[in-house]
Motif scaffolding. Structure first.
Motif, PDB file in Angstrom:
ATOM      1  N   GLY A   1       0.807  -1.211   0.000  1.00  0.00           N
ATOM      2  CA  GLY A   1       0.000   0.000   0.000  1.00  0.00           C
ATOM      3  C   GLY A   1       0.838   1.256   0.000  1.00  0.00           C
ATOM      4  N   GLY A   2       2.164   1.101  -0.058  1.00  0.00           N
ATOM      5  CA  GLY A   2       3.052   2.249   0.056  1.00  0.00           C
ATOM      6  C   GLY A   2       2.833   3.294  -1.020  1.00  0.00           C
ATOM      7  N   ARG A   3       2.765   2.863  -2.266  1.00  0.00           N
ATOM      8  CA  ARG A   3       2.590   3.806  -3.371  1.00  0.00           C
ATOM      9  C   ARG A   3       1.219   4.465  -3.305  1.00  0.00           C
ATOM     10  N   ALA A   4       0.182   3.685  -2.952  1.00  0.00           N
ATOM     11  CA  ALA A   4      -1.170   4.239  -2.855  1.00  0.00           C
ATOM     12  C   ALA A   4      -1.258   5.268  -1.737  1.00  0.00           C
ATOM     13  N   ILE A   5      -0.579   5.016  -0.617  1.00  0.00           N
ATOM     14  CA  ILE A   5      -0.561   5.988   0.476  1.00  0.00           C
ATOM     15  C   ILE A   5       0.101   7.279   0.009  1.00  0.00           C
ATOM     16  N   ALA A   6       1.211   7.138  -0.716  1.00  0.00           N
ATOM     17  CA  ALA A   6       1.915   8.321  -1.219  1.00  0.00           C
ATOM     18  C   ALA A   6       1.025   9.130  -2.165  1.00  0.00           C
ATOM     19  N   GLU A   7       0.304   8.439  -3.038  1.00  0.00           N
ATOM     20  CA  GLU A   7      -0.575   9.122  -3.974  1.00  0.00           C
ATOM     21  C   GLU A   7      -1.724   9.818  -3.260  1.00  0.00           C
ATOM     22  N   LYS A   8      -2.219   9.200  -2.197  1.00  0.00           N
ATOM     23  CA  LYS A   8      -3.370   9.749  -1.480  1.00  0.00           C
ATOM     24  C   LYS A   8      -2.997  10.908  -0.568  1.00  0.00           C
ATOM     25  N   THR A   9      -1.792  10.878  -0.023  1.00  0.00           N
ATOM     26  CA  THR A   9      -1.410  11.869   0.991  1.00  0.00           C
ATOM     27  C   THR A   9      -0.369  12.872   0.518  1.00  0.00           C
ATOM     28  N   GLY A  10       0.246  12.607  -0.644  1.00  0.00           N
ATOM     29  CA  GLY A  10       1.338  13.460  -1.093  1.00  0.00           C
ATOM     30  C   GLY A  10       2.666  13.109  -0.467  1.00  0.00           C
ATOM     31  N   ALA A  11       2.715  11.980   0.233  1.00  0.00           N
ATOM     32  CA  ALA A  11       3.956  11.524   0.876  1.00  0.00           C
ATOM     33  C   ALA A  11       4.960  11.064  -0.178  1.00  0.00           C
ATOM     34  N   THR A  12       6.201  10.950   0.233  1.00  0.00           N
ATOM     35  CA  THR A  12       7.261  10.408  -0.618  1.00  0.00           C
ATOM     36  C   THR A  12       7.284   8.889  -0.470  1.00  0.00           C
ATOM     37  N   TYR A  13       7.303   8.173  -1.607  1.00  0.00           N
ATOM     38  CA  TYR A  13       7.371   6.721  -1.570  1.00  0.00           C
ATOM     39  C   TYR A  13       8.805   6.275  -1.818  1.00  0.00           C
ATOM     40  N   TRP A  14       9.338   5.489  -0.883  1.00  0.00           N
ATOM     41  CA  TRP A  14      10.719   5.010  -0.933  1.00  0.00           C
ATOM     42  C   TRP A  14      10.741   3.511  -1.212  1.00  0.00           C
ATOM     43  N   LEU A  15      11.668   3.105  -2.087  1.00  0.00           N
ATOM     44  CA  LEU A  15      11.826   1.699  -2.433  1.00  0.00           C
ATOM     45  C   LEU A  15      13.299   1.440  -2.729  1.00  0.00           C
ATOM     46  N   PRO A  16      13.842   0.295  -2.282  1.00  0.00           N
ATOM     47  CA  PRO A  16      15.248  -0.012  -2.608  1.00  0.00           C
ATOM     48  C   PRO A  16      15.439  -0.095  -4.120  1.00  0.00           C
ATOM     49  N   PRO A  17      16.388   0.626  -4.680  1.00  0.00           N
ATOM     50  CA  PRO A  17      16.528   0.689  -6.149  1.00  0.00           C
ATOM     51  C   PRO A  17      16.841  -0.655  -6.794  1.00  0.00           C
ATOM     52  N   LYS A  18      17.544  -1.548  -6.092  1.00  0.00           N
ATOM     53  CA  LYS A  18      17.865  -2.842  -6.695  1.00  0.00           C
ATOM     54  C   LYS A  18      16.634  -3.732  -6.822  1.00  0.00           C
ATOM     55  N   ASP A  19      15.576  -3.412  -6.068  1.00  0.00           N
ATOM     56  CA  ASP A  19      14.310  -4.124  -6.216  1.00  0.00           C
ATOM     57  C   ASP A  19      13.378  -3.418  -7.185  1.00  0.00           C
ATOM     58  N   ALA A  20      13.799  -2.259  -7.685  1.00  0.00           N
ATOM     59  CA  ALA A  20      12.888  -1.413  -8.455  1.00  0.00           C
ATOM     60  C   ALA A  20      13.295  -1.269  -9.908  1.00  0.00           C
ATOM     61  N   GLU A  21      14.156  -2.153 -10.392  1.00  0.00           N
ATOM     62  CA  GLU A  21      14.659  -2.010 -11.757  1.00  0.00           C
ATOM     63  C   GLU A  21      13.563  -2.160 -12.807  1.00  0.00           C
ATOM     64  N   GLU A  22      12.468  -2.856 -12.459  1.00  0.00           N
ATOM     65  CA  GLU A  22      11.392  -3.066 -13.425  1.00  0.00           C
ATOM     66  C   GLU A  22      10.132  -2.271 -13.107  1.00  0.00           C
ATOM     67  N   VAL A  23      10.146  -1.452 -12.060  1.00  0.00           N
ATOM     68  CA  VAL A  23       8.932  -0.716 -11.720  1.00  0.00           C
ATOM     69  C   VAL A  23       8.664   0.352 -12.768  1.00  0.00           C
ATOM     70  N   VAL A  24       7.379   0.699 -12.926  1.00  0.00           N
ATOM     71  CA  VAL A  24       6.994   1.639 -13.974  1.00  0.00           C
ATOM     72  C   VAL A  24       6.430   2.934 -13.385  1.00  0.00           C
ATOM     73  N   PHE A  25       6.822   3.252 -12.156  1.00  0.00           N
ATOM     74  CA  PHE A  25       6.361   4.473 -11.514  1.00  0.00           C
ATOM     75  C   PHE A  25       7.558   5.175 -10.874  1.00  0.00           C
ATOM     76  N   GLU A  26       7.365   6.418 -10.482  1.00  0.00           N
ATOM     77  CA  GLU A  26       8.436   7.173  -9.843  1.00  0.00           C
ATOM     78  C   GLU A  26       8.502   6.836  -8.356  1.00  0.00           C
ATOM     79  N   TYR A  27       9.716   6.804  -7.838  1.00  0.00           N
ATOM     80  CA  TYR A  27       9.926   6.523  -6.420  1.00  0.00           C
ATOM     81  C   TYR A  27      11.221   7.195  -5.990  1.00  0.00           C
ATOM     82  N   LYS A  28      11.420   7.271  -4.698  1.00  0.00           N
ATOM     83  CA  LYS A  28      12.667   7.798  -4.135  1.00  0.00           C
ATOM     84  C   LYS A  28      13.549   6.608  -3.772  1.00  0.00           C
ATOM     85  N   ALA A  29      14.790   6.633  -4.224  1.00  0.00           N
ATOM     86  CA  ALA A  29      15.692   5.495  -3.998  1.00  0.00           C
ATOM     87  C   ALA A  29      16.126   5.423  -2.539  1.00  0.00           C
TER      88      ALA A  29
END
Length: 375
Positions: A180-208
């Motif tokens: 629910g991390g990305r959805a929370i960020a979208e709903k609240t304007g929060a920054t969504y953080w994800l480890p970059p080595k797990d995010a090589e295939e993600v199709v959305f913006e995130y903070k490394a």
């Protein structure tokens, strides 16, 4: 007699309080065998509802009239039918409102402790799935860690506490439940953080979220030190919060260790897992309180309902941290594994943003027990 609905919240309270409860589970044998409601003083009887279509006479003697009785099915309908028959037969009985689907989603907030400068740390216990999420609160701001897809639980709790969610973090790309991390960020304007080595295939913006990153929460600043700790996934990252709590994600649990195979790379990642558990974690203070992202069995819950234990205690008691032989460790974490989580490939695709299933499909994808650990 009578039959009434029992809410998941009331069931959770009974489990936390270790109350006696007799559960008649009317799902089929396979569903019951794979996943059921567990608690210290819970007794079960599994009789598929289709065996009770002609009545409950044959099971009356197996049901204790002296105990509280709860009838459970997948979605609610069958349990209402069976509860009515039991009521007509003279029993006082409850049925679980929303069935196992509702139970799978329910989360209970438990206060873990106070932080420096007036902050608080809460653990959200998802008893039906074994998931653990967190909220760090300080001076009117909050960070949510390893949130589940039921984002209203976190946003409503933040509103109750009068705080604004500024950050949402995932310790890794989850494979057993939808984040629910990305959805929370979208709903609240929060920054969504994800480890970059797990995010090589993600199709959305995130903070490394990278090793050594500090994230300020509130005016007093709570430091969440990111500790790169691969093994469950290649990007798995642990957090040290307030120099007191170690959030281990799915790398280290209270009674087990994380499995390295959910991306199909068990042989490649097993060395990373051992390096994290036996070297990186050994450099940390043994007084740190371990807060994992999952628990395996209800016995891991403390008296207050939390799932937490000092790192030093786990070094002594957790079998996964006490295997001297590299070969034995490799064998344990590559061969001694439970079945993979239900729909885990679809869940990974959803958490990458490549798929967006309907709400009901998401529920179905998550049904079943937690399977993130080595047995």
């Amino acid at each position: 007699m009578s039959f009434v609905a029992m809410e998941s919240k009331d069931l959770a309270e009974k489990i936390f309080n270790k109350e006696e409860l007799f559960i008649l589970d009317v799902r089929n044998e396979q569903e019951f065998g794979e996943w059921k409601i567990e608690g210290k003083n819970i007794k079960h009887l599994n009789v598929p509802y289709f065996e009770l279509l002609d009545g409950v006479e044959e099971i009356k003697e197996q049901i204790p009239a002296s105990k509280e009785i709860l009838v459970v099915c997948a979605k609610e309908g069958s349990s209402v039918m069976v509860s009515e028959m039991l009521s007509d037969a003279g029993f006082e009985v409850f049925y679980l409102k929303g069935g196992m689907k509702a139970w799978s989603e329910h989360m209970e907030p438990v206060k873990v402790g106070d932080l420096n400068n007036g902050g608080e740390l809460y653990q959200f216990v998802r008893l039906g799935k074994g998931c653990l999420s967190y909220m760090v609160i300080s001076n009117g701001e909050a960070a949510v860690i390893d949130a589940t897809r039921t984002v209203e639980i976190f946003t409503n709790f933040a509103s109750e506490k009068g705080v604004t969610i500024k950050h949402a973090l995932d310790t890794h790309l989850h494979a057993d439940h939808i984040s629910g991390g990305r959805a929370i960020a979208e709903k609240t304007g929060a920054t969504y953080w994800l480890p970059p080595k797990d995010a090589e295939e993600v199709v959305f913006e995130y903070k490394a979220l990278e090793d050594g990153e500090d994230i300020a929460i509130g005016n007093t600043t709570i430091n969440i030190h990111a500790l790169y700790s691969p093994g469950h996934t290649i990007g798995s990252t642990s957090f040290v919060v307030d120099e007191k709590y170690l959030m281990t994600g799915d790398i280290l649990f209270i009674d087990s260790i994380g499995r390295p195979d959910l991306a199909g790379l068990a042989q490649d990642w097993v060395s990373d897992l051992r390096e994290t558990l036996y070297n990186r974690y050994r450099e940390l203070s043994e007084e740190l309180i371990v807060l994992p992202a999952h628990f395996m069995i209800v016995e891991e819950l403390n008296e207050d309902g939390s799932v937490a234990k000092e790192l030093g205690t786990l070094f002594s008691e957790n079998h996964g941290l006490n295997i001297e032989s590299d070969e034995e460790f490799r064998k344990l974490v590559t061969e001694n594994l439970p079945p993979q989580p239900n729909s885990y490939q679809e869940i990974r695709q959803t958490n990458m943003g490549k798929s967006n299933p309907e709400e009901e499909k998401q529920r179905e994808m998550e049904i079943g027990p937690n399977r993130c650990a080595v047995r």
